[in-house]
Design a protein around this motif. Structure first.
Motif, short mmCIF file in Angstrom:
data_model
loop_
_atom_site.label_atom_id
_atom_site.label_comp_id
_atom_site.label_asym_id
_atom_site.label_seq_id
_atom_site.Cartn_x
_atom_site.Cartn_y
_atom_site.Cartn_z
N ARG A 1 1.01 -0.99 -0.10
CA ARG A 1 -0.13 -0.04 -0.05
C ARG A 1 1.03 1.20 0.22
N LEU A 2 1.72 1.26 0.40
CA LEU A 2 2.75 2.44 0.25
C LEU A 2 3.35 2.50 -1.36
N THR A 3 1.77 2.60 -1.84
CA THR A 3 2.56 2.96 -3.87
C THR A 3 2.66 4.14 -3.85
N ASP A 4 3.09 5.25 -3.40
CA ASP A 4 2.95 6.43 -3.54
C ASP A 4 4.51 6.82 -2.94
N VAL A 5 5.20 5.96 -2.92
CA VAL A 5 6.82 6.27 -1.75
C VAL A 5 7.43 5.20 -2.71
N ALA A 6 8.27 5.99 -3.87
CA ALA A 6 9.59 5.32 -4.10
C ALA A 6 10.56 4.61 -4.35
N ILE B 1 10.99 10.69 5.39
CA ILE B 1 10.14 11.53 4.99
C ILE B 1 10.79 12.79 3.89
N PRO B 2 9.52 13.29 3.08
CA PRO B 2 9.94 13.92 1.67
C PRO B 2 10.94 15.61 1.95
N THR B 3 11.04 16.14 1.51
CA THR B 3 12.00 17.52 2.04
C THR B 3 11.10 18.05 0.30
N PHE B 4 11.16 19.98 0.67
CA PHE B 4 10.90 20.52 -0.56
C PHE B 4 12.05 21.70 -0.38
N GLU B 5 13.28 21.42 0.40
CA GLU B 5 14.45 22.32 -0.26
C GLU B 5 15.34 21.59 0.29
N GLY B 6 16.71 23.22 -0.23
CA GLY B 6 17.65 22.19 0.22
C GLY B 6 18.86 22.19 -1.24
N ALA B 7 20.36 21.40 -0.98
CA ALA B 7 20.39 21.36 -2.48
C ALA B 7 19.84 20.53 -3.34
N GLN B 8 19.12 19.70 -3.22
CA GLN B 8 18.82 18.98 -4.09
C GLN B 8 17.57 19.58 -5.73
N ARG C 1 -3.24 11.55 -7.96
CA ARG C 1 -2.23 10.55 -7.79
C ARG C 1 -1.09 10.91 -8.62
N LEU C 2 -0.90 11.03 -9.27
CA LEU C 2 0.44 10.63 -10.30
C LEU C 2 1.95 11.91 -10.21
N ASP C 3 0.62 13.55 -9.20
CA ASP C 3 1.06 14.57 -9.55
C ASP C 3 1.31 15.01 -8.19
N LEU C 4 0.51 13.95 -7.65
CA LEU C 4 1.70 14.01 -5.90
C LEU C 4 2.33 12.90 -5.92
N HIS C 5 2.38 11.69 -6.76
CA HIS C 5 3.80 10.60 -6.32
C HIS C 5 4.91 11.76 -6.96
N TYR C 6 4.08 12.21 -7.58
CA TYR C 6 6.09 13.37 -8.03
C TYR C 6 6.99 13.99 -7.05
N ASN D 1 8.11 12.18 -4.40
CA ASN D 1 9.64 11.25 -4.87
C ASN D 1 10.58 11.61 -6.45
N TRP D 2 10.40 13.06 -6.51
CA TRP D 2 11.09 13.66 -7.73
C TRP D 2 12.40 13.46 -7.27
#
Length: 519
Positions: free
Chosen positions: A291-296, A315-322, A487-492, A495-496
């Motif tokens: 069920r962790l289908t949206d976790v890469a 846990i995903p982050t939305f800032e940083g070097a990446q 679902r596809l957008d949230l997965h990206y 997990n991008w």
């Protein structure tokens, strides 16, 4: 069994001491037979899969050898013709010694890295990554050898053969994978699968497998938990079977399946072990659709502490070097793209103006990262009065959720239909990317009216910049439902990675040539 062992032990202990005598031929001992101790016999489906996997690996082995030998020989010839034109007369074996040593090291690294292992056949990203790592290891060893033993011609192998050979290997693997996908579409070289789980989970897994032909799974049966004996038409050619391990194993033999996919999480660890025992000889793979289908996979790691398996999720982050690397990729791609777009823009502009009155470019308000609005730029594909005519077409909306889509939209011009079909109308958006308002890859940029209809977790789409392309575009675009698009957008969003962006950009080029869901 205990009685048989006790009787045998009693006979041995009560026998007289051994003495020399002539023995007549004794009748053969009749060993007790134990049906449960007999090893499982391999089914015909498993043998079939092992056969085509061996054939495919042999093809890869031959191609790898041809590529490696060709590039190493070319690097050696380059060295002899430019750096050491008289070396061949002094050492006739130089043309074969250095290339053969390089090729042997390279091919050994490819073999030891598992680049042709059965597990990577269904995972192209893993295959390409292993090929790159194996090449890096091989030439790392050769570079060390050059430092210790500065052999003539070895430097050219590292400088010339490495980049050319890596590109050639990845290209050959890509071509073979396309060949494999084509064979799978014709019913060959695929994995016949039975999906086991709850009805809703089974249906979702079957739909996903049917949409993605890269995995090579063909569903031939379903086993629905809690509805033993009921008929479930997941697909017209799919069979319904009883949902017990014994029934699944028997059905795998009867249906010729080699893979069992469990479409729901099972808390009881004994269930997985018991199911794998039952499937011995009847299938090659037991796949768990968690069920962790949206976790890469890069965000998931498995740890063992004193026999206790722990699944760790980052846990995903939305800032940083990446994100700085993502911005660097956006700038490079947008600059290169705008240079190419500048060449074709006058032609497209002329066609648009000749087709219908109005401006060449179309500007529209969209919502970007963190809810900031900006003006998106596109080539105009509709009539000049398209916005005012929208209210008359709302009742004919074919889109789902807050999206408005109409396959035969009367506002679309003749040239605009062609531009939309091949996604050429999106090209000016690279200017938005260069300005930092968008990214090359990301969620679809929504209209303010769409954002007004968002609820709950859908706002997470705005955590990163919207993109010109994304998972939604390479997975069907307008043919997707609103739920699948979200679902596809949230997965990206969660997990991008830069490598993911590069893969989506490559897939987008394929989708533009063979468009699907573009209208």
């Amino acid at each position: 069994m205990t009685a048989w062992v006790d009787a045998t032990a009693s006979t041995i202990t009560s026998s007289a001491p051994p003495r020399r005598r002539r023995f007549a031929a004794a009748p053969p001992l009749q060993e007790p037979t134990w049906a449960a101790a007999a090893g499982p016999r391999t089914s015909a489906a498993v043998k079939r899969r092992m056969l085509w996997e061996r054939r495919y690996r042999r093809r890869l082995t031959v191609t790898d050898a041809v590529v490696v030998l060709a590039v190493t020989a070319a690097a050696s010839l380059w060295h002899l013709s430019t750096d050491a034109p008289g070396a061949l007369e002094a050492d006739p074996w130089i043309l074969s010694r250095i290339p053969l040593a390089t090729a042997a090291t390279w091919l050994l690294a490819l073999a030891l890295s598992g680049t042709r292992a059965p597990g990577v056949i269904a995972a192209p990203q893993t295959e390409y990554r292993r090929v790159a790592l194996a090449t890096g290891w091989a030439f790392g060893l050769l570079a060390l050898a050059f430092v210790v033993f500065p052999w003539e011609g070895l430097r050219n192998q590292v400088i010339v053969a490495l980049p050319i050979g890596l590109v050639a290997l990845l290209t050959s693997r890509r071509l073979w994978r396309r060949w494999l996908v084509a064979r799978r579409r014709s019913g060959l070289y695929d994995s016949r699968a039975i999906v086991l789980g709850r009805s809703v989970d089974v249906a979702q897994v079957v739909r996903t497998l049917e949409r993605d032909d890269q995995l090579g799974f063909r569903v031939v049966g379903t086993a629905v938990e809690g509805d033993a004996g009921a008929v479930h038409s997941i697909r017209p050619d799919a069979h319904s079977i009883l949902a017990s391990p014994d029934a699944v194993a028997q059905a795998a033999r009867e249906l010729g399946a080699d893979t069992i996919i469990v479409a729901s999480d099972v808390s009881e660890g004994a269930f997985a072990r018991r199911l794998s025992w039952q499937l011995e000889g009847a299938a090659t793979d037991l796949v768990w659709a968690s069920r962790l289908t949206d976790v890469a996979s890069p965000r998931i790691s498995l740890r063992h502490i004193d026999g206790l398996p722990l699944v760790q999720m980052r846990i995903p982050t939305f800032e940083g070097a990446q994100h700085l690397w993502k911005r660097a990729l956006d700038v490079i791609v947008s600059v290169v793209a705008l240079l190419a777009i500048a060449v074709v823009t006058p032609i497209i502009a002329l066609l648009i103006r000749l087709d219908s009155p109005g401006p060449v470019f179309f500007r529209q308000r969209r919502v970007g990262r963190d809810g900031r609005e900006f003006d998106i730029i596109k080539f105009r594909t509709m009539t000049e009065t398209a916005e005012t005519e929208l209210a008359l077409l709302i009742a004919r909306n074919e889109g789902s959720g807050p999206l408005f889509k109409l396959r035969a939209d009367p506002r679309v011009t003749t040239v605009g239909a062609v531009l939309r079909r091949f996604s050429l109308d999106e090209l000016p958006q690279f200017w938005n990317v260069l300005r930092g308002e968008m990214s090359v890859v990301g969620p679809r940029p929504p209209l303010p009216s769409e954002v007004g209809g968002y609820d709950g977790h859908v706002f997470r789409r705005l955590y990163i910049k919207p993109g010109i392309t994304g998972l939604w575009q390479v997975s069907g675009r307008s043919d997707l439902s609103w739920e699948e698009s979200v679902r596809l957008d949230l997965h990206y969003v969660e997990n991008w990675s830069v490598l993911t962006d590069l893969r989506i950009i490559f897939r987008t080029a394929t989708v533009m040539v063979r468009p699907k869901g573009a209208y």
